[in-house]
Design a protein around this motif. Structure first.
Motif, PDB file in Angstrom:
ATOM      1  N   ASN A  94      29.255  55.547  63.919  1.00 54.63           N
ATOM      2  CA  ASN A  94      28.450  54.568  64.720  1.00 54.63           C
ATOM      3  C   ASN A  94      26.979  55.501  64.985  1.00 54.63           C
ATOM      4  OD1 ASN A  94      30.761  52.842  66.742  1.00 54.63           O
ATOM      5  ND2 ASN A  94      30.446  52.824  64.602  1.00 54.63           N
ATOM      6  N   GLU A 101      25.250  56.143  61.648  1.00 56.89           N
ATOM      7  CA  GLU A 101      24.630  55.155  60.966  1.00 56.89           C
ATOM      8  C   GLU A 101      23.767  54.260  61.838  1.00 56.89           C
ATOM      9  OE1 GLU A 101      24.920  54.457  57.740  1.00 56.89           O
ATOM     10  OE2 GLU A 101      26.658  55.499  57.049  1.00 56.89           O
ATOM     11  N   ALA A 110      35.747  57.184  59.804  1.00 59.70           N
ATOM     12  CA  ALA A 110      36.810  56.216  59.608  1.00 59.70           C
ATOM     13  C   ALA A 110      36.655  55.787  58.001  1.00 59.70           C
ATOM     14  CB  ALA A 110      37.041  55.233  60.398  1.00 59.70           C
ATOM     15  N   GLU A 163      23.071  59.949  59.026  1.00 61.82           N
ATOM     16  CA  GLU A 163      23.991  59.636  58.028  1.00 61.82           C
ATOM     17  C   GLU A 163      24.603  60.874  57.545  1.00 61.82           C
ATOM     18  OE1 GLU A 163      22.902  57.033  54.844  1.00 61.82           O
ATOM     19  OE2 GLU A 163      21.442  56.010  55.907  1.00 61.82           O
ATOM     20  N   PRO A 179      29.773  46.873  66.347  1.00 61.75           N
ATOM     21  CA  PRO A 179      30.152  46.765  65.137  1.00 61.75           C
ATOM     22  C   PRO A 179      31.289  45.818  64.562  1.00 61.75           C
ATOM     23  CG  PRO A 179      30.333  48.887  65.256  1.00 61.75           C
ATOM     24  CD  PRO A 179      30.109  48.392  66.579  1.00 61.75           C
ATOM     25  N   ASN A 214      25.842  66.649  53.355  1.00 63.24           N
ATOM     26  CA  ASN A 214      26.075  65.332  52.581  1.00 63.24           C
ATOM     27  C   ASN A 214      24.974  65.126  51.276  1.00 63.24           C
ATOM     28  OD1 ASN A 214      27.483  63.212  52.158  1.00 63.24           O
ATOM     29  ND2 ASN A 214      26.646  62.201  54.145  1.00 63.24           N
TER      30      ASN A 214
HETATM   31  C1  LIG Z   1      34.742  44.758  57.705  1.00 61.39           C
HETATM   32  C2  LIG Z   1      33.615  45.919  57.993  1.00 61.39           C
HETATM   33  C3  LIG Z   1      32.540  45.464  59.172  1.00 61.39           C
HETATM   34  C4  LIG Z   1      31.409  45.945  59.290  1.00 61.39           C
HETATM   35  N1  LIG Z   1      30.593  45.784  60.204  1.00 61.39           N
HETATM   36  C5  LIG Z   1      29.616  46.410  60.638  1.00 61.39           C
HETATM   37  C6  LIG Z   1      28.788  45.686  61.765  1.00 61.39           C
HETATM   38  O1  LIG Z   1      28.915  44.778  62.155  1.00 61.39           O
HETATM   39  N2  LIG Z   1      27.571  46.714  61.960  1.00 61.39           N
HETATM   40  C7  LIG Z   1      27.380  47.975  61.529  1.00 61.39           C
HETATM   41  O2  LIG Z   1      26.427  48.607  61.859  1.00 61.39           O
HETATM   42  N3  LIG Z   1      28.267  48.366  60.578  1.00 61.39           N
HETATM   43  C8  LIG Z   1      29.167  47.621  60.289  1.00 61.39           C
HETATM   44  N4  LIG Z   1      30.218  48.052  59.165  1.00 61.39           N
HETATM   45  C9  LIG Z   1      29.821  49.449  58.600  1.00 61.39           C
HETATM   46  C10 LIG Z   1      30.394  50.807  59.415  1.00 61.39           C
HETATM   47  O3  LIG Z   1      31.819  50.156  59.886  1.00 61.39           O
HETATM   48  C11 LIG Z   1      29.568  51.542  60.053  1.00 61.39           C
HETATM   49  O4  LIG Z   1      28.617  51.941  59.448  1.00 61.39           O
HETATM   50  C12 LIG Z   1      30.268  52.528  61.012  1.00 61.39           C
HETATM   51  O5  LIG Z   1      29.352  52.896  62.225  1.00 61.39           O
HETATM   52  C13 LIG Z   1      30.726  53.547  60.164  1.00 61.39           C
HETATM   53  O6  LIG Z   1      31.605  54.325  61.068  1.00 61.39           O
HETATM   54  P1  LIG Z   1      33.057  55.205  60.341  1.00 61.39           P
HETATM   55  O7  LIG Z   1      33.466  56.035  61.383  1.00 61.39           O
HETATM   56  O8  LIG Z   1      33.703  54.695  59.566  1.00 61.39           O
HETATM   57  O9  LIG Z   1      31.828  56.326  59.546  1.00 61.39           O
HETATM   58  P2  LIG Z   1      32.051  56.767  58.095  1.00 61.39           P
HETATM   59  O10 LIG Z   1      32.109  55.489  57.211  1.00 61.39           O
HETATM   60  O11 LIG Z   1      33.065  57.706  57.921  1.00 61.39           O
HETATM   61  O12 LIG Z   1      30.711  57.594  57.828  1.00 61.39           O
HETATM   62  C14 LIG Z   1      29.353  56.890  57.862  1.00 61.39           C
HETATM   63  C15 LIG Z   1      28.365  57.889  57.622  1.00 61.39           C
HETATM   64  O13 LIG Z   1      28.215  58.813  58.901  1.00 61.39           O
HETATM   65  C16 LIG Z   1      28.374  60.032  58.546  1.00 61.39           C
HETATM   66  N5  LIG Z   1      29.339  60.545  59.599  1.00 61.39           N
HETATM   67  C17 LIG Z   1      30.448  60.042  59.918  1.00 61.39           C
HETATM   68  N6  LIG Z   1      30.867  60.628  60.966  1.00 61.39           N
HETATM   69  C18 LIG Z   1      29.882  61.645  61.465  1.00 61.39           C
HETATM   70  C19 LIG Z   1      29.829  62.675  62.199  1.00 61.39           C
HETATM   71  N7  LIG Z   1      30.551  62.923  63.409  1.00 61.39           N
HETATM   72  N8  LIG Z   1      28.721  63.370  62.425  1.00 61.39           N
HETATM   73  C20 LIG Z   1      27.710  63.408  61.368  1.00 61.39           C
HETATM   74  N9  LIG Z   1      27.710  62.577  60.423  1.00 61.39           N
HETATM   75  C21 LIG Z   1      28.811  61.608  60.391  1.00 61.39           C
HETATM   76  C22 LIG Z   1      29.069  60.052  57.179  1.00 61.39           C
HETATM   77  O14 LIG Z   1      28.784  61.317  56.412  1.00 61.39           O
HETATM   78  C23 LIG Z   1      28.457  59.017  56.552  1.00 61.39           C
HETATM   79  O15 LIG Z   1      27.380  59.255  56.016  1.00 61.39           O
HETATM   80  C24 LIG Z   1      31.275  47.264  58.735  1.00 61.39           C
HETATM   81  C25 LIG Z   1      32.287  47.906  57.760  1.00 61.39           C
HETATM   82  C26 LIG Z   1      33.278  47.017  57.570  1.00 61.39           C
HETATM   83  C27 LIG Z   1      34.395  47.524  56.796  1.00 61.39           C
END
Ligand SMILES: Cc1cc2nc3c(=O)[nH]c(=O)nc-3n(C[C@H](O)[C@H](O)[C@H](O)COP(=O)(O)OP(=O)(O)OC[C@H]3O[C@@H](n4cnc5c(N)ncnc54)[C@H](O)[C@@H]3O)c2cc1C
Length: 462
Positions: A147, A150, A75, A203, A136, A457
């Motif tokens: 998730n 990360e 996302a 990541e 999160p 990546n």
């Molecule tokens: C308002 C806000 C609050 C937040 N609070 C928290 C919190 O409380 N705790 C926390 O841990 N994080 C938090 N985050 C950070 C973030 O939401 C997390 O890191 C979340 O896990 C990222 O998920 P995403 O789907 O958006 O991944 P992305 O941002 O799209 O990707 C994150 C990483 O994972 C990789 N990736 C994504 N999908 C895959 C896949 N299927 N296979 C391999 N690699 C992949 C990407 O290449 C990138 O390196 C927050 C962010 C925001 C904006």
């Protein structure tokens, strides 16, 4: 360079409508939720949106053959630039893979595709009385794949742990398109290296996670919220330690300093106790109201011994929401104070929490910068937010020096660079300092073994 011939091959795999290559579409995939500036150079050449593991495998086989960089994306809620494509190539968006494949109630496990939103998975399991605890703050939009990639944590980590504590198995597409299925439903499993843990938190640099098998636990029947005010930050931290030492484990324990309290109070128009220098917001859970009342009493007694100046237990859902509103609104309230906010994510041993906050305050004074400090006191994970105007080059220089010193402070007290947001782009300069020479060599050997052409990546982590 992705030629027309390669595009044709990829369109044949996922369908032409799932390959995006207009300038505007590519721009939309050039940033995430980190505080990095928008750069035209970070646009992918194409965006590809597969539906199945098989399609991901075929795309990776093409990417491997033509040595095309691939940046996985959930996302894009990541805070460290992980899904920002640094070398063009393919932005591989998993957002169409949204099936919850199986809820195995007997084994208390769920299998979900990478693009399922965290909150949807939670609700699906909750409807059957099962609990997926990692929460999160981004759970309304983050994906399970993101998730896992990360190793995301949340407020409930103090009692229930983080994503890796729930990953039982993964389907991962490797750099050359091979599909690896690792782990499974057997609770005890020491057959070979623990590969699911290797991919958790990687990541997007070691493989594409397409499916996750996640452990669940029974849903706690009752939840309650407590708010405790203290005359100092140290008293708040001491309360956490003494609670945990006494075997009272709250589901969440969040701490805010006076600056954060003032900011949140102004933002939400709440009156605050003027003597409060810190505030703990605590979630407790249990089987019934009696269990909650016992925990609340125990926590009140510990807090009193540590010098609390006010204690409040929410008597209803609405009151509970009101108490949490201060913490939930904090991030936006703090962000509204300045043109830019650099939100960091250091993690320290629990007993070093007050010391690292003192060091951050000294850094704030030294560089004349406002730094708000709040975080998950129950597990030592802090989010210092540097409020600044990065458009001012002189101030930007001070900000970067201050951030360097915040990371140095975390390492000096035995902590680390990131508790939950990962390294991505924003912390890669510091990773060698945190891991040391042998740590870096080992990480690079793993990367070389799994991604010999360096297409997964690229530019992240180091
Ligand atoms: C308002 C806000 C609050 C937040 N609070 C928290 C919190 O409380 N705790 C926390 O841990 N994080 C938090 N985050 C950070 C973030 O939401 C997390 O890191 C979340 O896990 C990222 O998920 P995403 O789907 O958006 O991944 P992305 O941002 O799209 O990707 C994150 C990483 O994972 C990789 N990736 C994504 N999908 C895959 C896949 N299927 N296979 C391999 N690699 C992949 C990407 O290449 C990138 O390196 C927050 C962010 C925001 C904006």
């Amino acid at each position: 360079m992705i030629t027309d011939e390669i595009k044709k091959k990829i369109r044949a795999i996922v369908g032409p409508e799932n390959v995006l290559d207009s300038d505007l579409e590519r721009f939309s995939y050039s940033y995430d939720s980190s505080f990095l500036p928008l750069l035209p150079a970070n646009k992918p050449e194409i965006v590809v949106r597969p539906l199945t593991t098989e399609e991901v495998a075929k795309i990776m086989a093409v990417a491997y053959e033509y040595e095309i960089p691939v940046t996985p994306r959930g996302a894009a809620s990541g805070r460290t630039g992980g899904s920002v494509p640094l070398q063009g190539g393919i932005s591989l968006s998993l957002d169409r893979m949204t099936r919850i494949v199986e809820l195995d109630e007997k084994n208390m496990m769920v299998t979900a595709e990478a693009g399922v939103r965290t909150i949807d998975l939670y609700n699906h399991c909750a409807a059957r009385g099962l609990f997926y605890p990692p929460d999160p703050a981004s759970w309304k939009f983050s994906t399970i794949g993101g998730n896992v990639a990360e190793n995301a944590g949340g407020m409930r980590a103090v009692k229930y742990g983080v994503t890796s504590d729930y990953v039982m198995g993964l389907d991962v597409v490797l750099a050359d398109g091979t599909v690896l299925q690792t782990g499974g439903k057997a609770i005890k499993n020491v057959t070979g290296y623990d590969l699911k843990s290797l991919f958790t938190g990687s990541e997007g640099t070691l493989g594409i996670i397409t499916k996750a098998l996640l452990r669940l636990i029974p849903m706690p029947k009752r939840r309650g919220t407590l708010q405790v005010m203290f005359g100092s930050l140290d008293d708040g931290c001491a309360t956490i330690h003494q609670m945990l030492q006494a075997g009272i484990v709250p589901a969440a324990a969040e701490i805010m300093d006076r600056f954060c309290l003032d900011t949140a109070a102004r933002h939400s128009r709440i009156d605050l106790n003027p003597a409060a220098a810190s505030c703990l917001i605590i979630e407790i859970d249990g089987e019934d109201d009696g269990a909650l009342a016992t925990q609340a009493k125990q926590i009140e007694a510990v807090a009193k011994k540590c010098g609390s100046i006010a204690f409040r237990a929410a008597g209803s859902e609405e009151e509970s929401e009101e108490l949490w509103a201060i913490r939930r609104g904090l991030s936006s309230a703090v962000a509204a104070l300045a043109p830019n906010r650099l939100g960091e994510d250091i993690s320290v041993p629990r007993d070093a929490f007050p010391e690292v906050v003192r060091r951050i305050r000294a850094i704030s004074e030294k560089y004349g910068l406002t730094i708000a400090v709040y975080g998950h006191a129950g597990d030592g994970n802090l989010h210092p937010s540097v409020l600044c105007d990065l458009g001012n080059p002189e101030e930007a220089k001070r900000v970067h020096q201050a951030v360097d010193e915040i990371f140095a402070a975390a390492l000096a007290v035995g902590g680390t660079l990131s508790g939950e947001h990962g390294i991505g782009i924003t912390k890669r300069l510091y990773i060698a300092q945190a891991l040391g020479e042998a740590g870096m060599r080992t990480l690079k050997a793993v990367k070389q073994a799994l991604d010999p052409k360096g297409i997964l990546n690229p530019g992240k982590i180091w």
